[in-house]
Every structure is written in C-alpha cells, then in structure tokens.
Design a protein around this motif. Structure first.
Motif, PDB file in Angstrom:
ATOM      1  N   ILE A  41       0.835  -1.207   0.000  1.00  0.00           N
ATOM      2  CA  ILE A  41       0.000   0.000   0.000  1.00  0.00           C
ATOM      3  C   ILE A  41       0.865   1.249   0.000  1.00  0.00           C
ATOM      4  CG2 ILE A  41      -1.768   1.288   1.256  1.00  0.00           C
ATOM      5  CD1 ILE A  41      -2.767  -1.362   0.031  1.00  0.00           C
ATOM      6  N   ALA A  42       1.911   1.259   0.826  1.00  0.00           N
ATOM      7  CA  ALA A  42       2.827   2.402   0.856  1.00  0.00           C
ATOM      8  C   ALA A  42       3.548   2.543  -0.477  1.00  0.00           C
ATOM      9  CB  ALA A  42       3.827   2.245   1.993  1.00  0.00           C
ATOM     10  N   LEU A  43       3.868   1.425  -1.130  1.00  0.00           N
ATOM     11  CA  LEU A  43       4.536   1.482  -2.423  1.00  0.00           C
ATOM     12  C   LEU A  43       3.640   2.117  -3.479  1.00  0.00           C
ATOM     13  CD1 LEU A  43       6.976   0.866  -4.194  1.00  0.00           C
ATOM     14  CD2 LEU A  43       6.031  -1.427  -4.564  1.00  0.00           C
ATOM     15  N   MET A  44       2.359   1.787  -3.462  1.00  0.00           N
ATOM     16  CA  MET A  44       1.435   2.406  -4.417  1.00  0.00           C
ATOM     17  C   MET A  44       1.374   3.913  -4.209  1.00  0.00           C
ATOM     18  SD  MET A  44      -1.562  -0.520  -4.828  1.00  0.00           S
ATOM     19  CE  MET A  44      -2.670   0.387  -3.858  1.00  0.00           C
ATOM     20  N   ALA A  45       1.333   4.348  -2.963  1.00  0.00           N
ATOM     21  CA  ALA A  45       1.325   5.777  -2.665  1.00  0.00           C
ATOM     22  C   ALA A  45       2.630   6.427  -3.111  1.00  0.00           C
ATOM     23  CB  ALA A  45       1.096   6.013  -1.177  1.00  0.00           C
ATOM     24  N   MET A  46       3.737   5.742  -2.876  1.00  0.00           N
ATOM     25  CA  MET A  46       5.042   6.275  -3.254  1.00  0.00           C
ATOM     26  C   MET A  46       5.169   6.403  -4.766  1.00  0.00           C
ATOM     27  SD  MET A  46       8.857   4.853  -2.306  1.00  0.00           S
ATOM     28  CE  MET A  46       8.498   4.839  -0.558  1.00  0.00           C
ATOM     29  N   VAL A  47       4.753   5.387  -5.497  1.00  0.00           N
ATOM     30  CA  VAL A  47       4.820   5.430  -6.956  1.00  0.00           C
ATOM     31  C   VAL A  47       3.968   6.582  -7.495  1.00  0.00           C
ATOM     32  CG1 VAL A  47       4.121   4.204  -9.065  1.00  0.00           C
ATOM     33  CG2 VAL A  47       5.449   3.026  -7.309  1.00  0.00           C
ATOM     34  N   GLY A  48       2.768   6.747  -6.962  1.00  0.00           N
ATOM     35  CA  GLY A  48       1.912   7.858  -7.388  1.00  0.00           C
ATOM     36  C   GLY A  48       2.560   9.206  -7.117  1.00  0.00           C
ATOM     37  N   ALA A  49       3.162   9.350  -5.950  1.00  0.00           N
ATOM     38  CA  ALA A  49       3.823  10.611  -5.601  1.00  0.00           C
ATOM     39  C   ALA A  49       5.034  10.860  -6.497  1.00  0.00           C
ATOM     40  CB  ALA A  49       4.243  10.590  -4.131  1.00  0.00           C
ATOM     41  N   LEU A  50       5.803   9.814  -6.795  1.00  0.00           N
ATOM     42  CA  LEU A  50       6.964   9.966  -7.672  1.00  0.00           C
ATOM     43  C   LEU A  50       6.545  10.327  -9.096  1.00  0.00           C
ATOM     44  CD1 LEU A  50       9.119   6.956  -6.412  1.00  0.00           C
ATOM     45  CD2 LEU A  50       9.674   9.386  -6.162  1.00  0.00           C
ATOM     46  N   GLU A  51       5.514   9.666  -9.584  1.00  0.00           N
ATOM     47  CA  GLU A  51       5.029   9.964 -10.936  1.00  0.00           C
ATOM     48  C   GLU A  51       4.568  11.415 -11.040  1.00  0.00           C
ATOM     49  OE1 GLU A  51       3.546   5.650 -12.631  1.00  0.00           O
ATOM     50  OE2 GLU A  51       2.103   6.848 -11.507  1.00  0.00           O
ATOM     51  N   SER A  52       3.858  11.886 -10.035  1.00  0.00           N
ATOM     52  CA  SER A  52       3.389  13.278 -10.032  1.00  0.00           C
ATOM     53  C   SER A  52       4.541  14.262  -9.907  1.00  0.00           C
ATOM     54  CB  SER A  52       2.399  13.513  -8.890  1.00  0.00           C
ATOM     55  OG  SER A  52       1.235  12.772  -9.092  1.00  0.00           O
ATOM     56  N   ALA A  53       5.450  13.993  -8.997  1.00  0.00           N
ATOM     57  CA  ALA A  53       6.550  14.925  -8.733  1.00  0.00           C
ATOM     58  C   ALA A  53       7.527  15.025  -9.896  1.00  0.00           C
ATOM     59  CB  ALA A  53       7.295  14.504  -7.465  1.00  0.00           C
ATOM     60  N   PHE A  54       7.777  13.916 -10.583  1.00  0.00           N
ATOM     61  CA  PHE A  54       8.782  13.905 -11.637  1.00  0.00           C
ATOM     62  C   PHE A  54       8.184  13.902 -13.045  1.00  0.00           C
ATOM     63  CE2 PHE A  54      11.153  12.418  -7.960  1.00  0.00           C
ATOM     64  CZ  PHE A  54      12.338  13.121  -8.080  1.00  0.00           C
ATOM     65  N   GLY A  55       6.853  13.839 -13.152  1.00  0.00           N
ATOM     66  CA  GLY A  55       6.208  13.850 -14.460  1.00  0.00           C
ATOM     67  C   GLY A  55       6.561  12.630 -15.298  1.00  0.00           C
ATOM     68  N   ILE A  56       6.557  11.467 -14.679  1.00  0.00           N
ATOM     69  CA  ILE A  56       6.952  10.228 -15.347  1.00  0.00           C
ATOM     70  C   ILE A  56       5.878   9.168 -15.160  1.00  0.00           C
ATOM     71  CG2 ILE A  56       9.444  10.621 -15.137  1.00  0.00           C
ATOM     72  CD1 ILE A  56       9.398   8.785 -12.653  1.00  0.00           C
ATOM     73  N   SER A  57       6.034   8.064 -15.856  1.00  0.00           N
ATOM     74  CA  SER A  57       5.197   6.896 -15.640  1.00  0.00           C
ATOM     75  C   SER A  57       6.100   5.744 -15.244  1.00  0.00           C
ATOM     76  CB  SER A  57       4.438   6.532 -16.915  1.00  0.00           C
ATOM     77  OG  SER A  57       3.760   5.301 -16.733  1.00  0.00           O
ATOM     78  N   LEU A  58       5.785   5.094 -14.164  1.00  0.00           N
ATOM     79  CA  LEU A  58       6.565   3.950 -13.701  1.00  0.00           C
ATOM     80  C   LEU A  58       5.846   2.633 -13.970  1.00  0.00           C
ATOM     81  CD1 LEU A  58       7.937   5.396 -10.346  1.00  0.00           C
ATOM     82  CD2 LEU A  58       9.087   5.241 -12.559  1.00  0.00           C
ATOM     83  N   THR A  59       4.813   2.689 -14.788  1.00  0.00           N
ATOM     84  CA  THR A  59       4.049   1.493 -15.126  1.00  0.00           C
ATOM     85  C   THR A  59       4.973   0.444 -15.735  1.00  0.00           C
ATOM     86  OG1 THR A  59       2.095   2.822 -15.536  1.00  0.00           O
ATOM     87  CG2 THR A  59       2.112   0.616 -16.479  1.00  0.00           C
ATOM     88  N   GLY A  60       4.972  -0.723 -15.161  1.00  0.00           N
ATOM     89  CA  GLY A  60       5.780  -1.829 -15.650  1.00  0.00           C
ATOM     90  C   GLY A  60       7.239  -1.782 -15.254  1.00  0.00           C
ATOM     91  N   GLN A  61       7.662  -0.783 -14.493  1.00  0.00           N
ATOM     92  CA  GLN A  61       9.078  -0.633 -14.149  1.00  0.00           C
ATOM     93  C   GLN A  61       9.456  -1.274 -12.830  1.00  0.00           C
ATOM     94  OE1 GLN A  61      11.064   0.460 -16.517  1.00  0.00           O
ATOM     95  NE2 GLN A  61       9.131   0.522 -17.610  1.00  0.00           N
ATOM     96  N   LEU A  62       8.520  -1.402 -11.925  1.00  0.00           N
ATOM     97  CA  LEU A  62       8.831  -1.962 -10.609  1.00  0.00           C
ATOM     98  C   LEU A  62       8.575  -3.461 -10.628  1.00  0.00           C
ATOM     99  CD1 LEU A  62       7.388   0.812  -8.306  1.00  0.00           C
ATOM    100  CD2 LEU A  62       9.754   0.415  -8.944  1.00  0.00           C
ATOM    101  N   THR A  63       9.608  -4.201 -10.951  1.00  0.00           N
ATOM    102  CA  THR A  63       9.479  -5.652 -11.024  1.00  0.00           C
ATOM    103  C   THR A  63      10.188  -6.339  -9.858  1.00  0.00           C
ATOM    104  OG1 THR A  63      11.427  -5.761 -12.448  1.00  0.00           O
ATOM    105  CG2 THR A  63       9.277  -5.615 -13.535  1.00  0.00           C
ATOM    106  N   VAL A  64      10.624  -5.547  -8.900  1.00  0.00           N
ATOM    107  CA  VAL A  64      11.328  -6.066  -7.728  1.00  0.00           C
ATOM    108  C   VAL A  64      10.312  -6.274  -6.609  1.00  0.00           C
ATOM    109  CG1 VAL A  64      13.122  -5.552  -6.031  1.00  0.00           C
ATOM    110  CG2 VAL A  64      13.390  -4.816  -8.405  1.00  0.00           C
ATOM    111  N   PRO A  65      10.368  -7.405  -5.901  1.00  0.00           N
ATOM    112  CA  PRO A  65       9.439  -7.595  -4.778  1.00  0.00           C
ATOM    113  C   PRO A  65       9.595  -6.493  -3.729  1.00  0.00           C
ATOM    114  CG  PRO A  65      10.630  -9.626  -5.272  1.00  0.00           C
ATOM    115  CD  PRO A  65      11.263  -8.537  -6.089  1.00  0.00           C
ATOM    116  N   VAL A  66       8.506  -6.124  -3.116  1.00  0.00           N
ATOM    117  CA  VAL A  66       8.515  -5.071  -2.104  1.00  0.00           C
ATOM    118  C   VAL A  66       9.526  -5.369  -1.010  1.00  0.00           C
ATOM    119  CG1 VAL A  66       7.128  -3.949  -0.313  1.00  0.00           C
ATOM    120  CG2 VAL A  66       6.133  -4.374  -2.548  1.00  0.00           C
ATOM    121  N   ARG A  67       9.670  -6.608  -0.640  1.00  0.00           N
ATOM    122  CA  ARG A  67      10.560  -6.952   0.480  1.00  0.00           C
ATOM    123  C   ARG A  67      12.033  -6.713   0.170  1.00  0.00           C
ATOM    124  NH1 ARG A  67       9.349 -11.493  -2.058  1.00  0.00           N
ATOM    125  NH2 ARG A  67      10.941 -13.072  -2.400  1.00  0.00           N
ATOM    126  N   THR A  68      12.420  -6.599  -1.104  1.00  0.00           N
ATOM    127  CA  THR A  68      13.828  -6.392  -1.452  1.00  0.00           C
ATOM    128  C   THR A  68      14.092  -5.056  -2.137  1.00  0.00           C
ATOM    129  OG1 THR A  68      13.557  -7.542  -3.566  1.00  0.00           O
ATOM    130  CG2 THR A  68      14.254  -8.868  -1.670  1.00  0.00           C
TER     131      THR A  68
END
Length: 107
Positions: A41-68
């Motif tokens: 849940i925190a990762l989803m919030a973080m990705v949304g905040a990063l996308e907004s702040a940097f004007g990017i899309s991270l769709t399909g880029q986070l393929t690493v498990p949350v635990r690592t």
C-alpha cells in the motif's frame, strides 16, 4: 552528513511514504525499504507521488518484490524514466495531436 545518490525531492517522498523513516534517519541506498515500513500500500502511494513529482510513468518498471526494493534501486528507476539514454541525440518523431508518449516503453 551522509551523501545520498538522489535529490531532495525524491528523499522528501521517501520520508512521506515510509513510516519508519524519521527525520533523523538517513535512508540507506542499499537497505530494503521494508525495514522502513514499506508495504504494498505504501509502495502504491510512493509510486503515485513519484510519478506526479517527476512527471513520469513507472508502469511496468517496478518488477522487484517489495521486500527487497531499495531506495537506490528505486532512484535508478526514477532516474532512467526522467532521462532515458536510449533516445539521446534523436530528433523527436512526429506524433498525432494530443498524443503524449510515455517516457518508458515496456516490451
């Protein structure tokens, strides 16, 4: 003071989204962010905040498990999305009116 590889905007988002990262803790680039309280849940919030702040899309880029996932790894993904090296020196292709290409293509 410990130097970090990322900028202040990225670190501010880390601090907002990671409950275990207080103002007195410098996030380690190689420490899994799960140690700072990152969950899905925190990762989803973080990705949304990063996308907004940097004007990017991270769709399909986070393929690493949350635990690592580490802050250093995430910063590398954000950096690549904001400044993709694969199109440096190329003239932009003509696009249809109203079309905004994503900064990152996933095949």
């Amino acid at each position: 003071m410990v130097a970090t590889p990322w900028n202040a905007r990225f670190e501010m988002i880390l601090r907002q989204c990671l409950p275990g990262l207080g103002t007195d803790v410098v996030p380690a680039a190689d420490m899994p962010m799960q140690a700072y309280g990152l969950d899905s849940i925190a990762l989803m919030a973080m990705v949304g905040a990063l996308e907004s702040a940097f004007g990017i899309s991270l769709t399909g880029q986070l393929t690493v498990p949350v635990r690592t996932l580490t802050a250093g790894h995430l910063w590398g993904i954000v950096s690549a999305a904001t400044n993709p090296v694969w199109d440096h020196g190329r003239a932009p292709a003509a696009a249809p009116a109203g079309f905004t290409p994503a900064p990152w293509a996933v095949a």
